[in-house]
Design a protein around this motif. Structure first.
Motif, PDB file in Angstrom:
ATOM      1  N   LYS A  13      63.036  47.996  29.998  1.00 39.78           N
ATOM      2  CA  LYS A  13      64.445  47.932  30.403  1.00 39.78           C
ATOM      3  C   LYS A  13      64.628  47.202  31.731  1.00 39.78           C
ATOM      4  CE  LYS A  13      63.787  49.952  34.015  1.00 39.78           C
ATOM      5  NZ  LYS A  13      63.101  50.719  34.842  1.00 39.78           N
ATOM      6  N   ILE A  15      67.233  47.702  34.946  1.00 38.89           N
ATOM      7  CA  ILE A  15      68.364  48.419  35.544  1.00 38.89           C
ATOM      8  C   ILE A  15      69.198  47.377  36.274  1.00 38.89           C
ATOM      9  CG2 ILE A  15      69.107  50.196  37.186  1.00 38.89           C
ATOM     10  CD1 ILE A  15      66.685  51.814  36.463  1.00 38.89           C
ATOM     11  N   GLU A  19      69.550  51.976  40.278  1.00 36.87           N
ATOM     12  CA  GLU A  19      68.240  52.637  40.360  1.00 36.87           C
ATOM     13  C   GLU A  19      68.213  53.526  41.609  1.00 36.87           C
ATOM     14  OE1 GLU A  19      69.136  49.324  40.906  1.00 36.87           O
ATOM     15  OE2 GLU A  19      67.375  48.530  39.877  1.00 36.87           O
ATOM     16  N   HIS A  20      67.397  54.521  41.574  1.00 32.94           N
ATOM     17  CA  HIS A  20      67.229  55.546  42.624  1.00 32.94           C
ATOM     18  C   HIS A  20      68.439  56.478  42.725  1.00 32.94           C
ATOM     19  CE1 HIS A  20      63.251  54.575  43.976  1.00 32.94           C
ATOM     20  NE2 HIS A  20      63.573  53.293  43.954  1.00 32.94           N
ATOM     21  N   ALA A  22      70.386  56.961  40.488  1.00 31.73           N
ATOM     22  CA  ALA A  22      70.393  57.622  39.168  1.00 31.73           C
ATOM     23  C   ALA A  22      69.675  58.969  39.231  1.00 31.73           C
ATOM     24  CB  ALA A  22      69.715  56.730  38.128  1.00 31.73           C
ATOM     25  N   VAL A  23      68.641  59.042  40.068  1.00 25.71           N
ATOM     26  CA  VAL A  23      67.872  60.284  40.203  1.00 25.71           C
ATOM     27  C   VAL A  23      68.760  61.392  40.788  1.00 25.71           C
ATOM     28  CG1 VAL A  23      65.902  61.330  41.445  1.00 25.71           C
ATOM     29  CG2 VAL A  23      65.695  59.019  40.476  1.00 25.71           C
ATOM     30  N   HIS A 201      56.147  60.793  37.323  1.00 24.14           N
ATOM     31  CA  HIS A 201      56.739  60.845  38.664  1.00 24.14           C
ATOM     32  C   HIS A 201      57.704  61.998  38.901  1.00 24.14           C
ATOM     33  CE1 HIS A 201      60.584  58.562  37.940  1.00 24.14           C
ATOM     34  NE2 HIS A 201      59.891  57.975  37.021  1.00 24.14           N
ATOM     35  N   PRO A 204      62.128  62.142  37.272  1.00 20.61           N
ATOM     36  CA  PRO A 204      62.815  60.969  36.704  1.00 20.61           C
ATOM     37  C   PRO A 204      64.254  61.306  36.324  1.00 20.61           C
ATOM     38  CG  PRO A 204      61.420  61.978  35.044  1.00 20.61           C
ATOM     39  CD  PRO A 204      61.236  62.780  36.308  1.00 20.61           C
ATOM     40  N   SER A 205      65.134  60.303  36.403  1.00 18.92           N
ATOM     41  CA  SER A 205      66.529  60.552  36.007  1.00 18.92           C
ATOM     42  C   SER A 205      66.654  60.646  34.491  1.00 18.92           C
ATOM     43  CB  SER A 205      67.420  59.415  36.502  1.00 18.92           C
ATOM     44  OG  SER A 205      67.053  58.198  35.859  1.00 18.92           O
ATOM     45  N   ILE A 207      66.867  57.713  32.723  1.00 13.78           N
ATOM     46  CA  ILE A 207      67.513  56.470  32.261  1.00 13.78           C
ATOM     47  C   ILE A 207      66.512  55.568  31.531  1.00 13.78           C
ATOM     48  CG2 ILE A 207      67.235  55.248  34.494  1.00 13.78           C
ATOM     49  CD1 ILE A 207      69.973  53.915  33.941  1.00 13.78           C
ATOM     50  N   ASP A 208      65.281  55.482  32.038  1.00 14.33           N
ATOM     51  CA  ASP A 208      64.316  54.549  31.437  1.00 14.33           C
ATOM     52  C   ASP A 208      63.966  54.966  30.012  1.00 14.33           C
ATOM     53  OD1 ASP A 208      64.391  53.531  33.968  1.00 14.33           O
ATOM     54  OD2 ASP A 208      62.242  53.640  34.355  1.00 14.33           O
ATOM     55  N   THR A 254      56.060  54.005  40.889  1.00 14.35           N
ATOM     56  CA  THR A 254      57.411  54.583  40.861  1.00 14.35           C
ATOM     57  C   THR A 254      57.401  55.959  41.526  1.00 14.35           C
ATOM     58  OG1 THR A 254      57.915  53.346  38.880  1.00 14.35           O
ATOM     59  CG2 THR A 254      59.285  55.279  39.293  1.00 14.35           C
ATOM     60  N   VAL A 258      60.014  56.925  44.480  1.00 17.63           N
ATOM     61  CA  VAL A 258      61.003  58.001  44.294  1.00 17.63           C
ATOM     62  C   VAL A 258      60.750  59.077  45.357  1.00 17.63           C
ATOM     63  CG1 VAL A 258      61.771  59.827  42.702  1.00 17.63           C
ATOM     64  CG2 VAL A 258      61.397  57.513  41.840  1.00 17.63           C
ATOM     65  N   ALA A 344      62.078  50.630  40.323  1.00 24.88           N
ATOM     66  CA  ALA A 344      61.808  51.424  41.523  1.00 24.88           C
ATOM     67  C   ALA A 344      61.647  50.589  42.787  1.00 24.88           C
ATOM     68  CB  ALA A 344      60.581  52.287  41.298  1.00 24.88           C
TER      69      ALA A 344
END
Ligand code: ATP
Ligand code: MEV
Ligand code: MG
Length: 433
Positions: A13, A15, A19-20, A22-23, A201, A204-205, A207-208, A254, A258, A344
């Motif tokens: 993907k 983004i 990004e970030h 999203a977390v 990690h 993670p949110s 999204i990926d 990542t 994060v 990331a």
């Protein structure tokens, strides 16, 4: 019918915004790439052996399935209708038991990759599932911001769920359908691949793995209430945009990035919190523009401005890298468009939203300058399809032996040969959930 040899594939993907942030529960926009991970599953002669063969990261391990403390691990798993239920956090007792099995693995990357595999394996399979070899090849650069971990996790979650009968194999080559049954199976894959990402990690949110599961383009928002599903709004008429992807090839993790943002957020909450809010507002603004009935030059220009702002905000939370700044400077000096890091950050890839009025010579000049810095640049197409499966029935008889040869698959030299031999864009008849 359970297949004894099959492939599963899922896309990487990009983004575009968010990004970030999203977390931290802010909206973000991402789209699937045509670059993908491919996982081959093949039954071992010795059915007690579970083998990982991940040549892209030089990893090769075999476990005897009877060494896994199944009964001990199952005590910590909750099942609903015979299916394991995902948890908000990784279950520490299960992580401990798996870590004991992995005691002597020296490389951090190998350790995390094996942990992620066995975490999914012990939840989704049982000791009754015959041992297989799992071989992954990816046409994505690994650890470069394009979701290689999530596409790997989605392939594993889907394959393990099929092997143990938790979900059915897909039956149609038409991707865009919304049968309830298929939706449940995709949700199951999405939820379990998120647990795989958690092994990589921690926080993670989602999204990926959502993009790797469903494909296409989405506006995504993590919901902070535990056990509430994230909001995933499909963006069907994603506007066509010319995007240049530049890989600085600077390695990064990542998990570390994060973690770095979390540290900055706890040290300077009053500064970081408005930045994360601004990123979320920016993604919402971009969503409005991208889904407006009229999308033309003016909207593209606004998006480019938002790309510039988003990059600045990412710099402020500490996730850029001198090489990413070099990409931005080269793109800016040649006036080819707006550039931001993607994924990331900390190295890996940047995207440039090309200004359609910039002369082709300027774009070539910038690409040459990227090359001189040791970066790879390529134009990308967005909106790749989601998770897919290929069985022997989907490949013509004369091609079967080559396509399903583990020896050939594991030895393929590069992305072009992977795509040529088994790729979703080829003649093989992939099926979609
Ligand atoms: N082809 C592959 N074979 C085996 N493991 C892989 C493969 N691709 C990715 N991985 C796993 O994913 C890890 C990289 O994940 P990481 O989240 O750091 O980067 P990314 O997913 O590429 O980028 P981002 O998360 O920013 O989108 C690798 O170290 C490895 O553990
Ligand atoms: C950095 C991050 O926002 C995107 C990584 O591709 C992490 C995540 O959302 O899980
Ligand atoms: Mg990742």
């Amino acid at each position: 019918m359970t297949e004894t040899t099959f492939f599963v594939s899922a896309p990487g993907k990009i983004i575009i915004f968010g990004e970030h942030s999203a977390v931290y529960g802010k909206p973000a926009i991402a789209a699937a790439l045509s670059l993908r991970a491919y996982l081959q599953v093949s039954r071992n002669d010795n059915e007690n052996e579970i083998t990982l063969k991940f040549p892209d990261i030089d990893l090769s391990y075999t476990w005897n399935k009877h060494d896994i403390p199944w009964t001990e691990i199952r005590k910590f798993i909750t099942y609903e209708n015979g299916k394991p239920v995902t948890t908000e956090e990784l279950v520490p007792e299960i992580v401990d038991k798996i870590s004991n099995l992995l005691g002597d693995i020296p490389s951090r990357t190998h350790f995390t990759t094996c942990l992620s595999f066995l975490y999914l394996y012990t939840h989704l399979c049982t000791e009754d599932v015959p041992g297989n070899t799992f071989c992954i090849r990816s046409t994505l650069p690994i650890g470069a911001g394009l979701g290689s971990s999530a596409s790997t996790g989605v392939c594993l979650a889907a394959a393990l769920s099929v092997l143990s009968g938790k979900i059915n194999s897909p039956t149609t080559s038409i991707h865009d359908k919304s049968s309830k049954d298929e939706t449940h199976q995709l949700e199951f894959i999405d939820n379990w691949s998120l647990m795989g990402e958690k092994c990589f990690h921690g926080n993670p949110s989602g999204i990926d793995n959502a993009v790797a599961t469903y494909g296409g383009a989405v506006m995504f928002q993590r919901v902070s209430v535990p056990s509430q599903p994230s909001i995933r709004t499909t963006m069907r008429n994603f506007p066509s945009m010319k995007l240049l992807l530049t890989n600085t090839k600077i390695p990064r993790s990542t998990a570390d990035l994060v973690g770095g943002v979390a540290k900055r957020n706890s040290e300077y909450p009053k500064l970081t919190s408005p930045i994360l809010d601004a990123m979320g507002n920016l993604a919402s603004e971009a969503y409005k523009i991208m889904t407006a009935p009229e999308f033309g030059h003016v909207e593209l220009e606004t998006l480019r401005e938002l790309v510039e702002i988003n990059h600045g905000l990412l710099v402020a939370i500490g996730v850029s890298h001198p090489a990413l700044e070099k990409v931005k400077v080269i793109a800016d000096i040649n006036k080819i468009g707006a550039t931001k890091l993607t994924g990331a950050g900390g190295g890996g890839c940047a995207i440039t939203l090309i200004d359609e009025s910039s002369p082709i010579e300027s774009i070539h000049k910038a690409i040459n300058e990227f090359g001189r810095e040791g970066f790879d640049s390529f134009e990308t197409s967005l909106g790749g399809k989601g998770v897919a499966m290929l069985t022997k029935h989907d490949v013509s008889e004369e091609n079967r032996n080559v396509v399903f040869s583990l020896e050939e698959f594991s030895a393929l030299k590069d992305s072009i040969s992977i795509e040529h031999q088994i790729g979703t864009s080829g003649t093989n008849n992939w099926k979609y959930w």
